[in-house]
Motif scaffolding. Structure first.
Motif, short mmCIF file in Angstrom:
data_model
loop_
_atom_site.label_atom_id
_atom_site.label_comp_id
_atom_site.label_asym_id
_atom_site.label_seq_id
_atom_site.Cartn_x
_atom_site.Cartn_y
_atom_site.Cartn_z
N SER A 1 0.75 -1.02 0.02
CA SER A 1 -0.08 0.16 0.06
C SER A 1 1.01 1.08 -0.03
CB SER A 1 -0.88 0.04 1.15
OG SER A 1 -1.21 1.27 1.43
N THR A 2 0.42 2.30 -0.97
CA THR A 2 1.40 3.52 -0.63
C THR A 2 0.49 4.52 -0.15
OG1 THR A 2 0.36 3.75 -2.90
CG2 THR A 2 2.59 3.19 -2.68
N ILE B 1 -4.69 4.12 2.66
CA ILE B 1 -6.01 3.23 2.76
C ILE B 1 -5.52 2.00 3.37
CG2 ILE B 1 -7.32 1.91 1.12
CD1 ILE B 1 -6.79 4.13 -0.98
N GLY B 2 -6.52 1.62 4.28
CA GLY B 2 -6.26 0.52 5.05
C GLY B 2 -6.60 -0.90 4.58
N ASP C 1 -2.67 -1.00 12.44
CA ASP C 1 -1.81 -1.65 11.38
C ASP C 1 -1.59 -0.46 10.41
OD1 ASP C 1 -1.11 -3.92 9.58
OD2 ASP C 1 -2.81 -3.06 8.55
N THR C 2 -3.08 0.34 10.21
CA THR C 2 -3.11 1.63 9.18
C THR C 2 -2.17 2.48 9.83
OG1 THR C 2 -4.99 0.55 8.55
CG2 THR C 2 -4.47 2.59 7.55
N LEU C 3 -2.16 2.90 10.98
CA LEU C 3 -1.35 4.01 11.25
C LEU C 3 0.15 3.64 11.35
CD1 LEU C 3 -3.36 5.11 14.68
CD2 LEU C 3 -2.80 6.42 12.79
N THR D 1 -9.44 0.15 8.52
CA THR D 1 -9.17 1.74 9.21
C THR D 1 -8.63 2.43 7.85
OG1 THR D 1 -8.71 0.80 11.38
CG2 THR D 1 -7.84 2.97 10.84
N HIS D 2 -8.80 3.64 7.72
CA HIS D 2 -8.33 4.49 6.72
C HIS D 2 -7.62 5.96 7.50
CE1 HIS D 2 -10.13 2.08 3.62
NE2 HIS D 2 -11.33 2.38 3.83
#
Lengths: 148, 333
Positions: B6-7, B187-188, B211-213, B326-327
């Motif tokens: 993911s970028t 984007i999670g 995870d997304t953080l 999570t985003h």
């Protein structure tokens, strides 16, 4: 993220989460459940002035159902149930609440597909399982009844 | 350690022109009392059903946001947003009166942040004005996900209370005065840690938030100290504590900057146990509180992490655990 395994995570969450206080729940269930039953007994004693015992008992049940239905409609019963738990679910008033609350809720979808279809949303499983268990007990009684 | 593929997207021209909030009576009695643009006296909002009330709240929030930004209907290029109801009827139905494009979104309670990401991306693609909107209503969500309203049931201490409210934000590519900007977004992915308890959404969503953080910190070479505040969506008090623990395991101490929109909405005595949940949490707190803090310069750089639990009553009855997403968006003054 450092991989915490699902099992470890579940046990970590379980240990971290606040637990409901069984003593408090049981206390309120006892008080509220007891109060409802006392009111029911009060109705029986009252109706016994005019009717025989069997009739007075039936009328008392009907009165409790009516009372709980009205309290549900006024938005009071769910506030009692929030802390009383089984104390307000198990007596016949809980059954009334289980019928009246979906009726209020699903009236918006019409009387046939709303109210008609969803009326027994909560009470339905109780009735179905109640009948199923009664049949089972009945069959056992027929088979083993002679022994007792 | 290896991150997922993911970028972090970056946006050059995603200006936050303004926001508008409509909140229910219980929400207005909470910690953000008086900060909402429109606070309802009654959560029926003069309608016959709660669903219609929710729709009317969406209409008011969308119209209000446009009016606040001095935009006419014809200047709006796109509406993107969603809600918690089946087939996202609240958002779709209230978009009927607008003659612009509409993208309906669903990421449960992460929908608002999702709509900001989609909206900001659309500005990168040449659109001028995009309206991002999300919300929820206690009484419609309750009967879809749980029990009839008046049913007396004991509530578990890990439960949260679905917030009633709608928040709408106008993103614009061109502005005449300095306003906050959405500068980047991560984007999670969907993560499932095996939590089965429908009441315990915070625990189901916390690993996803972590995870997304972490992904965002890694992609942008930052850590919690670079931000004035990090707001998660609706983890609640328990979920927020779990997230702090998880972040700490990875060496990040976020205790000074981490807040949760849901946990911050109600007072203790409002008896919502772990706080608020629902798509309204981020939409309300971002538009009524964070935008103000950014505007007055109290915050310079913040993260908003929308958290969503992606189960449905059907999946839960069939015994499946709760997947979460999570985003993260970064907003700078």
């Amino acid at each position: 993220m450092k991989r915490i395994s699902k099992d470890n995570y579940k046990s970590y969450v379980f240990q971290k989460m606040p637990k409901s206080s069984h003593f408090k729940n049981m206390f309120w269930a006892f008080v509220v459940g007891g109060t409802i039953c006392t009111i029911g007994q009060g109705f029986i004693e009252l109706y016994k002035i005019w009717f025989d015992v069997q009739m007075a008992t039936a009328l008392a049940s009907a009165s409790l159902v009516l009372l709980a239905g009205i309290l549900t409609g006024l938005g009071v019963y769910d506030n009692i149930g929030r802390f009383a738990g089984a104390g307000s679910t198990i007596p016949i008033t809980g059954f009334s609440n289980a019928i009246v609350s979906p009726a209020l809720e699903f009236r918006a979808e019409g009387y046939i597909y709303g109210l008609g279809a969803k009326l027994f949303q909560v009470a339905g499983p109780v009735i179905v399982n109640g009948v199923a268990v009664s049949v089972l007990v009945g069959v056992l009684y027929v088979i083993f009844g002679g022994l007792f | 350690m290896k991150f997922y593929k993911s970028t972090t997207l970056t946006f050059k021209n995603a200006h936050v022109l303004g926001g508008y909030t409509v909140a229910g009576p219980k929400e207005n009695a909470g910690k953000y009392h008086g900060k909402f643009d429109l606070a309802l006296q009654n959560d029926m909002f003069g309608q016959k059903t709660f669903e219609r009330a929710e729709r009317k709240m969406f209409e008011h929030a969308m119209d209000g946001a446009l009016a606040k930004c001095n935009l006419g209907h014809d200047e709006l290029d796109l509406i993107c947003g969603g809600d918690l109801l089946n087939q996202i009827i609240s958002t779709s139905f209230s978009a009927k009166k607008y003659h612009c494009g509409f993208l309906g979104l669903y990421n449960a309670c992460a929908t608002f942040v999702e709509s900001l990401i989609v909206g900001a991306s659309m500005l990168n693609n040449g659109l001028n004005n995009v309206l991002c909107v999300a919300g929820s209503h206690f009484s419609t969500a309750e009967r879809q996900y749980r029990y009839p309203l008046e049913l007396g049931v004991l509530r578990s201490p890990v439960t949260q209370w679905t917030a009633t409210g709608v928040g709408a934000t106008v993103l614009a590519s061109q502005v005449h005065k300095p306003v906050p900007k959405v500068v980047s977004a991560t984007i999670g992915r969907v993560l499932d840690y095996g939590i089965l308890d429908l009441n315990n959404m915070g625990a189901a969503m916390a690993p996803s938030a972590c995870d997304t953080l972490l992904q965002h910190f890694s992609n942008t070479n930052t850590n919690p100290t670079h931000y004035d505040a990090i707001y998660t969506g609706d983890l609640g008090k328990l979920g927020k504590d779990i997230l702090l623990d998880l972040l700490l395991q990875d060496g990040f101490d976020a205790s000074k900057v981490l807040h949760d929109c849901g946990a911050s909405l109600f007072f203790e005595e409002q008896q919502t146990y772990q706080g608020a949940s629902g798509a309204a949490c981020t939409a309300l707190v971002f538009n009524c509180h964070l935008l103000h803090k950014l505007a007055v310069g109290k915050y310079k750089r913040i993260l908003l992490a929308g958290t969503g639990a992606l189960m449905s009553p059907t999946s839960s009855f069939q015994g499946d655990s709760i997947p979460a997403i999570t985003h993260v968006v970064e907003v700078q003054a």
